[in-house]
Each structure stands twice: as structure tokens, then as C-alpha cells.
Design an enzyme around this catalytic site. Structure first.
Site, PDB file in Angstrom:
ATOM      1  N   GLU A   1      -2.743  10.662   2.824  1.00 28.41           N
ATOM      2  CA  GLU A   1      -3.948  10.985   3.603  1.00 28.41           C
ATOM      3  C   GLU A   1      -3.845  12.453   3.984  1.00 28.41           C
ATOM      4  O   GLU A   1      -2.805  12.906   4.461  1.00 28.41           O
ATOM      5  CB  GLU A   1      -4.036  10.115   4.862  1.00 28.41           C
ATOM      6  CG  GLU A   1      -4.167   8.630   4.537  1.00 28.41           C
ATOM      7  CD  GLU A   1      -4.514   7.778   5.757  1.00 28.41           C
ATOM      8  OE1 GLU A   1      -4.322   8.242   6.899  1.00 28.41           O
ATOM      9  OE2 GLU A   1      -4.962   6.640   5.561  1.00 28.41           O
TER      10      GLU A   1
ATOM     11  N   GLU B   1       5.400   6.173   8.629  1.00 32.24           N
ATOM     12  CA  GLU B   1       4.766   7.464   8.378  1.00 32.24           C
ATOM     13  C   GLU B   1       5.774   8.599   8.221  1.00 32.24           C
ATOM     14  O   GLU B   1       6.743   8.697   8.975  1.00 32.24           O
ATOM     15  CB  GLU B   1       3.820   7.828   9.535  1.00 32.24           C
ATOM     16  CG  GLU B   1       2.680   6.859   9.742  1.00 32.24           C
ATOM     17  CD  GLU B   1       3.043   5.669  10.629  1.00 32.24           C
ATOM     18  OE1 GLU B   1       4.221   5.550  11.037  1.00 32.24           O
ATOM     19  OE2 GLU B   1       2.136   4.858  10.905  1.00 32.24           O
TER      20      GLU B   1
ATOM     21  N   HIS C   1      -0.239  13.193   5.271  1.00 29.65           N
ATOM     22  CA  HIS C   1       0.266  12.026   5.989  1.00 29.65           C
ATOM     23  C   HIS C   1       0.578  10.963   4.926  1.00 29.65           C
ATOM     24  O   HIS C   1      -0.287  10.635   4.118  1.00 29.65           O
ATOM     25  CB  HIS C   1      -0.858  11.587   6.936  1.00 29.65           C
ATOM     26  CG  HIS C   1      -0.626  10.339   7.703  1.00 29.65           C
ATOM     27  ND1 HIS C   1      -0.193  10.340   9.013  1.00 29.65           N
ATOM     28  CD2 HIS C   1      -0.827   9.043   7.373  1.00 29.65           C
ATOM     29  CE1 HIS C   1      -0.128   9.092   9.449  1.00 29.65           C
ATOM     30  NE2 HIS C   1      -0.492   8.280   8.475  1.00 29.65           N
ATOM     31  N   THR C   2       1.809  10.442   4.915  1.00 23.92           N
ATOM     32  CA  THR C   2       2.165   9.418   3.924  1.00 23.92           C
ATOM     33  C   THR C   2       2.612   8.147   4.633  1.00 23.92           C
ATOM     34  O   THR C   2       3.113   8.198   5.755  1.00 23.92           O
ATOM     35  CB  THR C   2       3.305   9.883   2.992  1.00 23.92           C
ATOM     36  OG1 THR C   2       4.506  10.040   3.758  1.00 23.92           O
ATOM     37  CG2 THR C   2       2.960  11.188   2.294  1.00 23.92           C
ATOM     38  N   ASN C   3       2.415   7.023   3.968  1.00 23.13           N
ATOM     39  CA  ASN C   3       2.847   5.757   4.541  1.00 23.13           C
ATOM     40  C   ASN C   3       3.107   4.764   3.407  1.00 23.13           C
ATOM     41  O   ASN C   3       2.552   4.906   2.307  1.00 23.13           O
ATOM     42  CB  ASN C   3       1.778   5.210   5.494  1.00 23.13           C
ATOM     43  CG  ASN C   3       2.322   4.256   6.555  1.00 23.13           C
ATOM     44  OD1 ASN C   3       3.490   3.871   6.529  1.00 23.13           O
ATOM     45  ND2 ASN C   3       1.465   3.879   7.493  1.00 23.13           N
TER      46      ASN C   3
ATOM     47  N   GLU D   1       0.842  -1.205   0.000  1.00 18.08           N
ATOM     48  CA  GLU D   1       0.000   0.000   0.000  1.00 18.08           C
ATOM     49  C   GLU D   1       0.872   1.248   0.000  1.00 18.08           C
ATOM     50  O   GLU D   1       1.909   1.288   0.663  1.00 18.08           O
ATOM     51  CB  GLU D   1      -0.889  -0.042   1.257  1.00 18.08           C
ATOM     52  CG  GLU D   1      -1.845   1.121   1.386  1.00 18.08           C
ATOM     53  CD  GLU D   1      -2.838   0.943   2.564  1.00 18.08           C
ATOM     54  OE1 GLU D   1      -3.243  -0.199   2.855  1.00 18.08           O
ATOM     55  OE2 GLU D   1      -3.189   1.957   3.173  1.00 18.08           O
TER      56      GLU D   1
ATOM     57  N   ASP E   1       0.264   5.347   0.533  1.00 21.51           N
ATOM     58  CA  ASP E   1      -0.808   6.220   1.030  1.00 21.51           C
ATOM     59  C   ASP E   1      -0.511   7.704   0.995  1.00 21.51           C
ATOM     60  O   ASP E   1       0.537   8.133   1.498  1.00 21.51           O
ATOM     61  CB  ASP E   1      -1.042   5.953   2.530  1.00 21.51           C
ATOM     62  CG  ASP E   1      -1.694   4.638   2.812  1.00 21.51           C
ATOM     63  OD1 ASP E   1      -2.379   4.117   1.935  1.00 21.51           O
ATOM     64  OD2 ASP E   1      -1.515   4.147   3.943  1.00 21.51           O
TER      65      ASP E   1
ATOM     66  N   GLY F   1      -3.881  15.413  16.885  1.00 20.27           N
ATOM     67  CA  GLY F   1      -3.864  14.127  17.575  1.00 20.27           C
ATOM     68  C   GLY F   1      -5.205  13.717  18.162  1.00 20.27           C
ATOM     69  O   GLY F   1      -5.262  12.868  19.060  1.00 20.27           O
TER      70      GLY F   1
ATOM     71  N   ASP G   1     -10.979  10.939  16.052  1.00 22.80           N
ATOM     72  CA  ASP G   1     -10.293  10.375  17.210  1.00 22.80           C
ATOM     73  C   ASP G   1      -8.771  10.534  17.121  1.00 22.80           C
ATOM     74  O   ASP G   1      -8.081  10.368  18.109  1.00 22.80           O
ATOM     75  CB  ASP G   1     -10.678   8.891  17.397  1.00 22.80           C
ATOM     76  CG  ASP G   1     -10.465   8.069  16.143  1.00 22.80           C
ATOM     77  OD1 ASP G   1     -10.531   8.628  15.026  1.00 22.80           O
ATOM     78  OD2 ASP G   1     -10.203   6.853  16.265  1.00 22.80           O
TER      79      ASP G   1
END
Ligand SMILES: *[C@@H]1O[C@H](CO)[C@@H](O)[C@H](O)[C@H]1NC(C)=O
Ligand SMILES: *[C@@H]1O[C@H](CO)[C@@H](O)[C@H](O)[C@H]1NC(C)=O
Ligand SMILES: *[C@@H]1O[C@H](CO)[C@@H](O)[C@H](O)[C@H]1NC(C)=O
Ligand SMILES: CC(=O)N[C@H]1CO[C@H](CO)[C@@H](O)[C@@H]1O
Length: 295
Positions: A112, A137, A125-127, A108, A110, A206, A201
Site C-alpha cells: 500500500e 506491518e 506499507h506492507t503486510n 493476503e 499487501d 497518522g 483518517d
């Protein structure tokens, strides 16, 4: 004689028409048409395709988010999407654009986009997951307001590396370090996915800032999806046919100018890097961090 002439002639016409159709669909593929290229997969009417397939809206309200996926699966590609993120108060929302394979040992890649209060910065946000394992991340702020206009987000995935781009600028590179024992996505085809959902959440500061449902629906806009990619179908890659052999992106590497731009983005806009999070990895940083540092 006349009959046979007509026969050959109409055959040539068929070839001409088929060539025309093939070129025609190739060009349209680059223009991007959501009606043809993607399936809306969830959201019960909250995903809308407009303007003859040129524009797609995903929205989120207190009952549901929404999402779509590419019809094709790809094994390597340069995938671009233009996105205009949720404007004003988008805190608690997450808009995604990612590639993912099937199964429990999936790969995957990502993007986000974590929303924020009006005027406060989004986080990109990448992963990268390989064989079902992520926890890689890196997060960035952007050097532009991603909510006032469309901007291009791209993933390059070839056998040598994965590169994340924002408006053509590399922000992250994940190299193929398979020879160091770090799995790299090499043989599981991936689909492209996008979605919007509630993640209050954890997404904004955070999880401190919650989604303000009085602002719903939250809507992100998409256009110009382009997959300059090897389409995977029934175990065969479209890139194995000779006419696709000059796909330059398949062997792309970051030249020194691109490496400077990558460093610029990381120096000025990176706000989190798992490779420096020694608290999170008390037993030692993931191996690829070490290899990258030494390289
Ligand atoms: C969702 O929002 C609608 C419209 O604002 C409201 O009528 C409804 O009560 C809300 N539902 C929930 C579960 O909060
Ligand atoms: C939202 O804004 C706050 C305050 O500037 C910032 O700390 C945070 O990183 C921003 N982004 C997200 C997604 O929380
Ligand atoms: C990097 O790898 C070397 C040997 O491969 C190891 O001795 C060292 O502890 C590692 N460093 C970190 C920060 O993980
Ligand atoms: C719904 C809403 O509040 N829209 C506002 C979002 O912010 C822009 C300015 O950035 C305003 O023009 C809109 O009215």
C-alpha cells in the site's frame, strides 16, 4: 492417396498454427495487456485502460476511488507491476497492489502506497495475512521519487518464502515457518488487485494531513503487469504440467548478495517494523519475529 496426404498435411498445419498461438500468447502475457489480463471492478469510469491495453489509470475524487483485479487466480508466482504514483499533493490517498484469496480465513500479501504533501515522502506499507490474521506491518521510505517515473513493485510467493521488491531490490522477506506453527499461504489461490481510495483518517502522518479535494482527481498509472505464475483453474495448477517444471522462481531463495541488499533496504529505509513494536505486543512479540531473530 492424394486425399490422405492432404489430410495429414492439414493436420500438421493445425498443429503448427496451434503451437504458434500458444507461443504467441505466452509472449504477450509477459508484455502485459490490461484488456486481456484484468477486469475493472469498481469506480464507475474512474479506471481507464488506454493504449491498446498497455496503460491503466486509476483515479480518485470526492465521490469514489477505483480498482481492478486479475482475471486469473494464482497459486504461487512472481508478480510484477510498474506503477507511477499520484504526483504532487497526494496526502490522504492510498494506492494499493496486493494479492488476496477468498473467504473468511484468507491469505493476503499487501503493498500500500501512502500519499503525502508535495515533496514529502510516500510510505510503502506492507503486510502479510495468513488464514485471516495480519498485523504484520513493515513500512519503508523509497530511495527514489515514485511519482515522476514508473517503478517496478514485485511480489515473489513460492512455497519457501514471500519477498517484496522495489525495482528488483528485496525490501522484505516473510519465510515459511510452518514447522514453527506459523501459518503460511500454501493452498489458497490468490488474485492480484489494485485500487486507489481515500484513507485520510490514517494514511498521512497518522491521519493529521487530510486529502485536499481541490487537487482531485488523484491519478495513479499502471503498466507492464506480469504474472510469471502458476495459474489456478478448476483445482489444477498450470505448474503441474511438465513444461512449466523449470520455473526457477518456484524454488528461489535469497542468495548472499540479495540478503545484503535486503539488509541495506531495511537498515536505511525501514521506518516501522511490527517485530520491534514491543509496546503494541505487551504479551510478547508474534512468534515469527522471535524465530527470525534467532535464525
Ligand atoms: C465534489 O467535487 C465537485 C467538484 O469539485 C463538487 O462540485 C462537489 O460539490 C463535491 N462533492 C462533495 C460531496 O463534496
Ligand atoms: C509524509 O511526510 C512526513 C514529513 O516528512 C513524514 O513524517 C511522513 O512519514 C510522510 N509519509 C506519510 C505517508 O505520512
Ligand atoms: C521467544 O521465544 C522464547 C521461547 O520460545 C520465549 O521464552 C521468549 O520470551 C520469546 N521472546 C520474545 C521477545 O517474544
Ligand atoms: C497539477 C500540478 O500541480 N502538477 C505539478 C506537479 O509537480 C510537477 C513538478 O514536480 C509540476 O511540473 C506539475 O505542474
Amino acid at each position: 492417396m492424394a486425399t490422405s496426404f492432404a489430410y495429414y498435411n492439414s493436420n500438421a498445419m493445425v498443429v503448427l498454427v496451434m503451437t504458434y498461438l500458444a507461443i504467441g500468447s505466452f509472449m504477450v502475457a509477459f508484455a502485459g495487456n490490461f484488456n486481456r489480463d484484468v477486469d475493472v471492478t469498481w469506480g464507475d469510469g474512474r479506471a481507464k485502460i488506454l493504449d491498446h491495453g498497455k496503460l491503466l489509470f486509476l483515479s480518485l475524487d470526492n465521490a469514489s476511488g477505483s480498482g481492478f483485479q486479475s482475471k486469473n487466480e494464482y497459486l504461487f508466482g512472481k508478480i510484477d507491476m510498474q506503477i507511477k504514483l499520484v504526483p504532487n499533493n497526494s496526502a490522504g490517498t492510498v494506492t494499493t497492489f496486493y494479492l488476496r484469496s477468498q473467504g473468511s480465513s484468507w491469505d493476503e500479501i499487501d503493498f500500500e502506497f501512502l500519499g503525502n504533501l508535495s515533496g514529502d515522502p510516500y510510505i510503502v506499507h506492507t503486510n502479510v495475512y495468513t488464514q485471516g490474521k495480519g498485523a504484520r506491518e513493515q513500512q519503508f521510505y523509497l530511495w527514489f521519487n515514485p511519482t515522476t517515473d514508473f517503478h517496478t513493485y514485485s511480489v515473489l510467493w513460492n512455497p519457501g518464502h514471500i519477498v517484496f521488491y522495489a525495482d528488483g531490490r528485496p525490501i522484505r522477506e516473510f519465510k515459511n515457518l510452518d514447522s514453527f506453527g506459523i501459518p503460511y499461504p500454501m493452498n489458497q489461490p490468490m488474485r492480484v488487485y489494485s485500487s486507489i481510495w481515500n484513507a485520510d483518517d490514517w494514511a498521512t502522518r497518522g491521519g493529521l494531513v487530510k486529502t485536499d479535494w481541490t487537487q482531485a482527481p488523484f491519478t495513479a498509472s499502471f503498466r507492464r503487469f506480469s504474472a510469471n505464475a502458476c495459474i489456478w483453474s478448476n483445482g489444477v495448477s498450470s505448474c503441474s504440467s511438465s513444461n512449466a517444471a523449470n520455473n526457477a522462481w518456484l524454488s528461489d531463495e535469497l542468495d548472499s548478495a540479495a540478503q545484503r541488499r535486503l539488509k541495506w533496504a531495511q537498515k536505511n529505509y525501514m521506518i516501522y517494523d511490527y517485530c520491534t513494536d514491543t509496546k503494541r505486543f505487551p504479551q510478547g512479540l508474534p512468534l515469527e519475529c522471535n524465530v527470525t531473530t534467532k535464525a
